[in-house]
Enzyme design. Structure first.
Site, PDB file in Angstrom:
ATOM      1  N   LYS A  96       1.034  -1.443  -0.147  1.00  0.00           N
ATOM      2  CA  LYS A  96      -0.086   0.103   0.106  1.00  0.00           C
ATOM      3  C   LYS A  96       1.069   1.264   0.017  1.00  0.00           C
ATOM      4  CE  LYS A  96      -2.985   2.430   2.935  1.00  0.00           C
ATOM      5  NZ  LYS A  96      -3.820   2.773   4.247  1.00  0.00           N
ATOM      6  N   THR A 206      -8.771   1.909  13.234  1.00  0.00           N
ATOM      7  CA  THR A 206      -9.325   2.608  14.292  1.00  0.00           C
ATOM      8  C   THR A 206     -10.697   2.383  14.645  1.00  0.00           C
ATOM      9  OG1 THR A 206      -7.716   4.217  13.803  1.00  0.00           O
ATOM     10  CG2 THR A 206      -9.593   4.588  15.477  1.00  0.00           C
TER      11      THR A 206
END
EC number: 2.8.1.10
Length: 255
Positions: A96, A206
């Protein structure tokens, strides 16, 4: 089946491995999510610095594809170096590409991202760039040869959900490679909405790790993504601006 380069996945949830309160909760959340892909920042692991902790140390990595990212990089050169560290450590060649261009918003740098992708493609990586909801950049990166596009839902860690569904839908409609919605997901409804817009997968961290009950939230995200895929495939009814009777009026006799 989700295909990225030569890799194939059944799960459409990619899960980050940081920010969990302890390893037991992390392991249970990963299991509950049904994910097949675990993401991590190379700079925050002992691949980069042997004095740093290894958040994957107690996970059976034979069950997962590891998906390193270049978080923390601010230049093309730094990004390529981080990718090379991950490759030499023997983790997946799928990378990524994340290059932050603004310290306040943590939004990605589009020009540096493009340049880094070009270099990494030439080196044989499976390249998945993290970008803003930039329709034109997504198109140019696909032409360059990247293997997936990863537009943000909203700025990293904000939990604001999908700020620009129109642009996200434009990106989905023009792409012949997978679109993975990344960053800003706050709740299962956000993940479901991303899939209803036609995204191929969702990457989050998160929203699960900082939830009151990360394990339950991981399962909720899994179910919401499955529901979103089914809803997209089923085809929603058109949005109307006047009421429509749910029962037919034909053949009724009125007193």
């Amino acid at each position: 089946m989700l295909e990225i380069g030569d890799l194939k996945f059944n799960s459409r949830l990619f899960l980050g491995t940081g920010k969990f309160s302890d390893e037991k909760i992390q392991a249970a959340a990963i299991e509950a999510s049904g994910t097949e892909v675990l993401t991590f920042a190379v700079r925050r692991m002992n691949l980069f610095d042997k004095d740093l902790p290894n958040p994957l140390a107690n996970i059976d990595l034979r069950k997962y594809t590891t998906f390193p990212n270049t978080a923390g990089a601010k230049t093309v050169e730094e990004t390529v170096r981080i990718a090379e560290i991950a490759r030499h450590a023997g983790v997946c060649d799928m990378i990524k590409v994340e290059i932050i261009g603004d310290d306040k918003t943590l939004l990605p740098d589009p020009i540096a991202t493009y340049e880094a992708c070009q270099i990494l493609l030439d080196k044989g990586y499976t390249v998945c760039p993290y970008i803003s909801n930039d329709v034109v950049l997504a198109k140019r990166l696909e032409r360059l040869g990247v293997h997936a596009i990863m537009p943000l839902a909203s700025p990293i860690g904000t939990g604001r959900g999908i700020n620009n569904p129109l642009n996200l839908r434009y990106i989905v409609e023009q792409s012949s490679i997978p679109v993975i919605v990344d960053a800003g997901i706050g709740s299962p409804k956000d993940a479901c909405y991303a899939m209803e817009l036609g995204a191929d997968a969702v990457l989050l961290n998160t929203a699960v790790s900082n939830a009151k009950d990360p394990v339950k939230m991981a399962e909720a995200m899994k179910l919401s993504i499955d529901a979103g895929v089914l809803g997209y495939d089923a085809g929603r009814i058109p949005v109307r601006y006047s009421a429509q009777a749910s029962s037919p009026a034909e053949g009724l006799e009125f007193l």
